[in-house]
Design a protein around this motif. Structure first.
Motif, short mmCIF file in Angstrom:
data_model
loop_
_atom_site.label_atom_id
_atom_site.label_comp_id
_atom_site.label_asym_id
_atom_site.label_seq_id
_atom_site.Cartn_x
_atom_site.Cartn_y
_atom_site.Cartn_z
N GLU A 127 -4.42 -11.99 -40.53
CA GLU A 127 -5.30 -11.51 -39.76
C GLU A 127 -6.84 -11.42 -40.66
O GLU A 127 -7.55 -12.20 -39.78
N PRO A 128 -6.64 -10.54 -41.58
CA PRO A 128 -8.03 -10.46 -42.12
C PRO A 128 -8.81 -11.53 -41.90
O PRO A 128 -10.38 -11.53 -41.48
N ASP A 129 -8.19 -12.75 -43.26
CA ASP A 129 -9.23 -13.62 -43.38
C ASP A 129 -9.04 -14.65 -41.52
O ASP A 129 -10.35 -15.67 -41.75
N GLN A 130 -8.45 -14.90 -40.91
CA GLN A 130 -8.73 -15.69 -39.21
C GLN A 130 -9.59 -15.29 -38.92
O GLN A 130 -10.57 -15.84 -37.93
N LEU A 131 -9.80 -13.61 -38.63
CA LEU A 131 -11.43 -13.37 -38.02
C LEU A 131 -12.54 -13.34 -38.63
O LEU A 131 -13.60 -13.51 -37.66
N THR A 132 -12.61 -13.35 -40.07
CA THR A 132 -13.64 -13.47 -40.82
C THR A 132 -13.82 -15.73 -40.58
O THR A 132 -14.98 -15.70 -40.16
N GLN A 133 -12.76 -16.00 -40.80
CA GLN A 133 -13.05 -17.52 -40.58
C GLN A 133 -13.21 -18.19 -39.09
O GLN A 133 -14.75 -18.51 -38.77
N LEU A 134 -12.78 -17.04 -38.02
CA LEU A 134 -13.36 -17.95 -36.48
C LEU A 134 -14.57 -17.31 -36.35
O LEU A 134 -15.50 -17.72 -35.63
N SER A 135 -14.94 -15.79 -36.42
CA SER A 135 -16.39 -15.70 -36.44
C SER A 135 -17.02 -17.09 -37.14
O SER A 135 -18.67 -16.76 -36.59
N GLU A 136 -17.14 -17.08 -38.71
CA GLU A 136 -17.85 -18.00 -39.21
C GLU A 136 -18.21 -19.29 -38.43
O GLU A 136 -19.61 -19.95 -37.93
N VAL A 137 -16.83 -19.85 -37.33
CA VAL A 137 -16.83 -20.87 -36.68
C VAL A 137 -17.54 -20.74 -35.57
O VAL A 137 -18.25 -21.94 -35.29
N THR A 138 -17.65 -19.31 -34.64
CA THR A 138 -18.49 -19.83 -33.95
C THR A 138 -19.52 -19.35 -33.83
O THR A 138 -20.81 -20.60 -33.24
N GLU A 139 -19.78 -19.35 -35.27
CA GLU A 139 -21.86 -19.16 -35.43
C GLU A 139 -22.14 -20.56 -35.78
O GLU A 139 -22.98 -20.99 -35.07
N THR A 140 -21.79 -21.46 -37.24
CA THR A 140 -21.93 -22.44 -36.71
C THR A 140 -21.73 -23.65 -35.76
O THR A 140 -23.12 -23.95 -35.57
N ALA A 141 -21.12 -23.51 -34.57
CA ALA A 141 -20.36 -24.00 -34.04
C ALA A 141 -22.01 -24.11 -33.00
O ALA A 141 -22.09 -24.89 -31.83
N HIS A 142 -22.27 -22.79 -32.83
CA HIS A 142 -23.19 -22.25 -31.92
C HIS A 142 -24.46 -22.72 -31.94
O HIS A 142 -25.39 -22.76 -31.52
N ARG A 143 -24.90 -22.46 -32.83
CA ARG A 143 -26.08 -23.37 -33.72
C ARG A 143 -26.48 -24.43 -33.32
O ARG A 143 -27.38 -24.88 -33.16
N LEU A 144 -25.43 -25.30 -33.57
CA LEU A 144 -25.47 -26.87 -33.32
C LEU A 144 -24.62 -27.29 -32.10
O LEU A 144 -24.94 -28.43 -31.86
N GLY A 145 -24.67 -26.12 -30.98
CA GLY A 145 -24.42 -26.31 -29.80
C GLY A 145 -23.27 -26.99 -28.83
O GLY A 145 -22.36 -27.21 -28.25
N VAL A 146 -21.91 -25.97 -29.81
CA VAL A 146 -20.86 -27.18 -29.37
C VAL A 146 -19.50 -26.12 -29.54
O VAL A 146 -19.72 -25.04 -30.11
N PRO A 147 -18.86 -26.13 -28.14
CA PRO A 147 -18.12 -24.62 -28.06
C PRO A 147 -16.39 -24.85 -29.36
O PRO A 147 -16.39 -25.45 -29.40
N VAL A 148 -16.23 -23.42 -28.45
CA VAL A 148 -15.34 -23.27 -29.61
C VAL A 148 -14.47 -22.56 -28.48
O VAL A 148 -14.07 -21.77 -27.33
#
Length: 264
Positions: free
Chosen positions: A117-138
């Motif tokens: 869980e700890p690593d996956q929470l961090t990774q999801l947070s990073e994915v949403t930041e990158t995706a939203h910067r590019l206008g992509v839904p998660v």
């Protein structure tokens, strides 16, 4: 929500309701029924009314010519059933790779309560930041899974879906609690659209009853894999599920719309 995220969400849904068919199981389970001839299965489910299909990035060239103009989601992590720990989902792609593969959205799986869980929470947070910067839904696939965790407990599922919202996801997928009354608690835990997983295949009636119960509880649709792509008639079962999600059909009406017999 940015214009890009909003526009792309419309490509993977209809009127705010979602019928997504994940077909990323080739990593998890291998070339199982429904995934060997991926092209035919994608064609059938999109003709049947699926809003979007979901795969890993590598099979994108097999998806696009067959998806009948429907949406496409690229999944960004995975694990195998024969590996040491199937809950240990490892990142398999990036948002940029998904966009190069023609994706309208990305998805990411977390197991709340697992050792990972700890690593996956961090990774999801990073994915949403990158995706939203590019206008992509998660789409966050947020499950309650781990030692001593009941995967269908409504309180655990409510926690899991709320985590997805807290980390910036746009849509959240989780397991069904087993009944409309208990699943209301899950849907009330977040303002995100909640979609249910299908799990292992049941009868056509069981599938329809599960979808009807989730929608009655306030769900926004399904992200249902094996119950659809491993069906003997993927197009028919997709029509059945679509009738409930998009036309508010009851169970009997939906099974009739799909042209399926009433199974016990």
């Amino acid at each position: 929500m940015s214009t890009g995220v909003s526009a792309r969400l419309e490509r993977i849904s209809t009127g705010g309701r979602y019928l997504v068919v994940p077909m990323d199981h080739g990593i998890t389970l291998g070339p199982v029924k429904g995934l060997v001839d991926l092209e035919s299965t994608v064609g059938a489910i999109t003709r049947g009314g699926a809003d979007a299909v979901l795969t890993q990035k590598g099979v994108a060239p097999r998806v696009h010519p067959n998806k009948n103009g429907k949406g496409y989601i690229v999944h960004l992590n995975g694990s195998t059933a024969i590996g040491p720990d199937s809950n240990d989902k490892r990142q398999t792609g990036t948002v940029e790779e998904a966009l190069r593969a023609g994706a309208d959205a990305v998805s990411f799986h977390i197991n709340v309560g697992s050792d990972h869980e700890p690593d996956q929470l961090t990774q999801l947070s990073e994915v949403t930041e990158t995706a939203h910067r590019l206008g992509v839904p998660v789409l966050a696939m947020s499950y309650a899974r781990g030692p001593g965790v009941d995967e269908h407990d409504a309180e655990s599922l409510a926690h899991a879906v709320r985590i997805a919202e807290e980390l910036g996801a746009d849509v959240v997928k989780t397991a069904y609690s087993g009944g409309a009354d208990s699943f209301e608690r899950v849907c009330e835990a977040t303002r995100l659209p909640v979609v249910i997983a299908g799990g292992s295949r049941g009868t056509d009636r069981e599938t329809a009853e599960m979808v009807r119960g989730a929608m009655d509880a306030g769900a926004a649709g399904v992200s249902m894999g094996r119950s659809i792509f491993q069906h003997d008639d993927p197009e028919a079962i997709t029509r059945t599920v679509s009738a409930i999600i998009h036309d508010d059909a009851d169970v009997d009406e939906a099974v009739e719309a799909g042209g399926l017999g009433l199974e016990a």
